[in-house]
Design a protein around this motif. Structure first.
Motif, PDB file in Angstrom:
ATOM      1  N   VAL A 117      -3.662   3.165   9.050  1.00  0.00           N
ATOM      2  CA  VAL A 117      -3.918   2.185   7.987  1.00  0.00           C
ATOM      3  C   VAL A 117      -3.479   0.792   8.433  1.00  0.00           C
ATOM      4  O   VAL A 117      -4.149  -0.208   8.135  1.00  0.00           O
ATOM      5  CB  VAL A 117      -3.202   2.611   6.694  1.00  0.00           C
ATOM      6  CG1 VAL A 117      -3.248   1.502   5.656  1.00  0.00           C
ATOM      7  CG2 VAL A 117      -3.841   3.872   6.130  1.00  0.00           C
ATOM      8  N   TYR A 135      -5.861  -2.550   8.585  1.00  0.00           N
ATOM      9  CA  TYR A 135      -5.511  -3.851   8.011  1.00  0.00           C
ATOM     10  C   TYR A 135      -5.502  -4.938   9.084  1.00  0.00           C
ATOM     11  O   TYR A 135      -5.999  -6.057   8.860  1.00  0.00           O
ATOM     12  CB  TYR A 135      -4.151  -3.778   7.324  1.00  0.00           C
ATOM     13  CG  TYR A 135      -4.187  -3.238   5.918  1.00  0.00           C
ATOM     14  CD1 TYR A 135      -5.002  -3.809   4.949  1.00  0.00           C
ATOM     15  CD2 TYR A 135      -3.392  -2.161   5.554  1.00  0.00           C
ATOM     16  CE1 TYR A 135      -5.033  -3.317   3.662  1.00  0.00           C
ATOM     17  CE2 TYR A 135      -3.420  -1.655   4.253  1.00  0.00           C
ATOM     18  CZ  TYR A 135      -4.242  -2.243   3.313  1.00  0.00           C
ATOM     19  OH  TYR A 135      -4.277  -1.751   2.021  1.00  0.00           O
ATOM     20  N   VAL A 192      -6.292   9.931   9.271  1.00  0.00           N
ATOM     21  CA  VAL A 192      -7.415   9.625   8.392  1.00  0.00           C
ATOM     22  C   VAL A 192      -8.113  10.883   7.892  1.00  0.00           C
ATOM     23  O   VAL A 192      -8.332  11.073   6.692  1.00  0.00           O
ATOM     24  CB  VAL A 192      -8.425   8.706   9.104  1.00  0.00           C
ATOM     25  CG1 VAL A 192      -9.644   8.476   8.250  1.00  0.00           C
ATOM     26  CG2 VAL A 192      -7.767   7.384   9.436  1.00  0.00           C
ATOM     27  N   MET A 196      -3.956   6.983   2.011  1.00  0.00           N
ATOM     28  CA  MET A 196      -2.505   7.161   2.110  1.00  0.00           C
ATOM     29  C   MET A 196      -1.970   8.003   0.962  1.00  0.00           C
ATOM     30  O   MET A 196      -1.065   8.830   1.148  1.00  0.00           O
ATOM     31  CB  MET A 196      -1.822   5.788   2.151  1.00  0.00           C
ATOM     32  CG  MET A 196      -0.350   5.844   2.483  1.00  0.00           C
ATOM     33  SD  MET A 196       0.366   4.225   2.805  1.00  0.00           S
ATOM     34  CE  MET A 196      -0.405   3.821   4.374  1.00  0.00           C
ATOM     35  N   ASN A 211      -7.888   2.350   1.832  1.00  0.00           N
ATOM     36  CA  ASN A 211      -6.628   2.658   2.509  1.00  0.00           C
ATOM     37  C   ASN A 211      -5.608   3.239   1.546  1.00  0.00           C
ATOM     38  O   ASN A 211      -4.827   4.133   1.911  1.00  0.00           O
ATOM     39  CB  ASN A 211      -6.074   1.400   3.166  1.00  0.00           C
ATOM     40  CG  ASN A 211      -6.958   0.894   4.284  1.00  0.00           C
ATOM     41  OD1 ASN A 211      -7.708   1.651   4.889  1.00  0.00           O
ATOM     42  ND2 ASN A 211      -6.869  -0.391   4.560  1.00  0.00           N
ATOM     43  N   VAL A 251      -0.543   8.275   9.467  1.00  0.00           N
ATOM     44  CA  VAL A 251      -1.395   7.572   8.507  1.00  0.00           C
ATOM     45  C   VAL A 251      -0.982   6.111   8.373  1.00  0.00           C
ATOM     46  O   VAL A 251      -1.826   5.231   8.191  1.00  0.00           O
ATOM     47  CB  VAL A 251      -1.356   8.287   7.135  1.00  0.00           C
ATOM     48  CG1 VAL A 251      -0.002   8.154   6.474  1.00  0.00           C
ATOM     49  CG2 VAL A 251      -2.461   7.764   6.230  1.00  0.00           C
ATOM     50  N   THR A 269       0.834  -1.206   0.000  1.00  0.00           N
ATOM     51  CA  THR A 269       0.000   0.000   0.000  1.00  0.00           C
ATOM     52  C   THR A 269       0.866   1.254   0.000  1.00  0.00           C
ATOM     53  O   THR A 269       0.570   2.222  -0.721  1.00  0.00           O
ATOM     54  CB  THR A 269      -0.942   0.002   1.214  1.00  0.00           C
ATOM     55  OG1 THR A 269      -1.768  -1.162   1.180  1.00  0.00           O
ATOM     56  CG2 THR A 269      -1.827   1.232   1.200  1.00  0.00           C
TER      57      THR A 269
END
Length: 321
Positions: free
Chosen positions: A223, A227, A314, A182, A178, A219, A117
């Motif tokens: 994230v 996950y 976020v 990001m 996500n 972040v 990611t």
């Protein structure tokens, strides 16, 4: 002596200011005493509605057979507390193995998902990267169109991932939400920092690891929590792709044993005799509640450490870009 004509504008201005102050919206008014009391009562009821069921689950999981029988079900007043349900579940049976599977899948899956990611979000956040707009369009399409269960199963089966732990990680390795959050956060980083590092001879990977990542801890933490919670709570992929009961994660055991009221497979634990402590068999209801506590506890322990990053990680990442 001040002329009366010169004081008229000031009087009008004061009257207009007073009128504007009296006509402020309701949400700009200072809270009244009844308003503060009502907010406190409502907040207290919400907290009670959230914590009381959890309290009942924990107390029931620690109750003996006599206490559960006396209460006729869920126990509210703690009596005769014992750890027999947890010892019986964590004695090397199905629940213990399922817990280890869930922990392994969560740790490995979270790290793998974070890596891909971060790399994808950084690439899509650079205006000059190759095909970043078509790739971003493809990512956004996943918000509108899902692959469906049968195509997903056929794809996993074609790669030979049926009945393997990889089937619990690879199909959901990256989340479009996500990724977008990001990417938006990365786009908010001042371009001058990246340009100055590029002028000094830093590579793209060096810019990512030495400049972008230290500025993006919030972040990345949020994230990563998303996950981790997703992997920890997932059971549907295991239900689809795992045929061996010994490879079940904890959430699938929870679903099978509690939601469907089925018996656990053989080896789920039994009467355990610890050195210096003899524990009687735990009641069935206490075992069920103990599984719920084991499944919920890691998430409850992780949230307080990540909560302070939510606003910065976020909200800022979702608004920018």
């Amino acid at each position: 002596m001040t002329s009366p004509n010169l004081t008229i504008p000031s009087r009008l201005a004061r009257r207009r200011a007073a009128t504007a102050e009296n006509q402020r919206p309701a949400w700009e008014e200072p809270p009244s005493v009844p308003g503060r009391l009502s907010k406190g009562v409502i907040l207290g009821l919400v907290v009670l509605a959230v914590t009381f069921p959890l309290y009942v689950v924990v107390v029931t999981s620690l109750s003996s057979t006599e206490a559960v029988t006396r209460a006729g079900g869920l126990v509210v007043v703690p009596r005769e507390l014992t750890l027999s349900a947890y010892v019986q579940l964590l004695s090397g049976g199905v629940v213990t193995k399922a817990l280890m599977v869930s922990m392994g899948v969560t740790v490995i899956g979270t790290l793998f998902s974070l890596v891909i990611t971060v790399l994808a979000a950084y690439g899509l956040s650079r205006p000059g990267s190759l095909l970043h707009r078509p790739l971003l369009f493809v990512v956004l399409l996943t918000f509108l169109f899902g692959p469906g269960i049968i195509p997903s199963y056929l794809l996993v089966s074609s790669f030979g991932l049926i009945d393997s732990y990889a089937s619990l990680i690879l199909p959901t390795a990256i989340s479009a939400f996500n990724l977008i959050v990001m990417r938006s956060f990365f786009m908010g980083i001042p371009g001058e920092l990246i340009d100055s590092a590029r002028v000094d001879g830093a590579s793209e990977f060096g810019i990512l690891t030495r400049i972008v990542m230290p500025l993006s801890k919030a972040v990345v933490a949020v994230v990563g929590l998303f996950y981790a919670v997703s992997y920890w709570n997932a059971f549907f992929n295991a239900l689809l792709y795992l045929n061996d009961n010994n490879k079940w994660p904890l959430q699938l055991v929870l679903r099978t044993y509690i939601v469907q009221a089925q018996q656990l497979p053989a080896g789920a634990g039994g009467i355990v005799t610890s050195p210096g402590m003899n524990l009687a068999p735990a009641p069935t209801l206490a075992i069920k509640m103990a599984i719920v506590v084991i499944a919920v506890l890691p998430v409850l322990l992780a949230y307080p450490f990540i909560q302070r990053h939510f606003t910065k990680g976020v909200i800022i990442g979702a608004v920018k870009g």
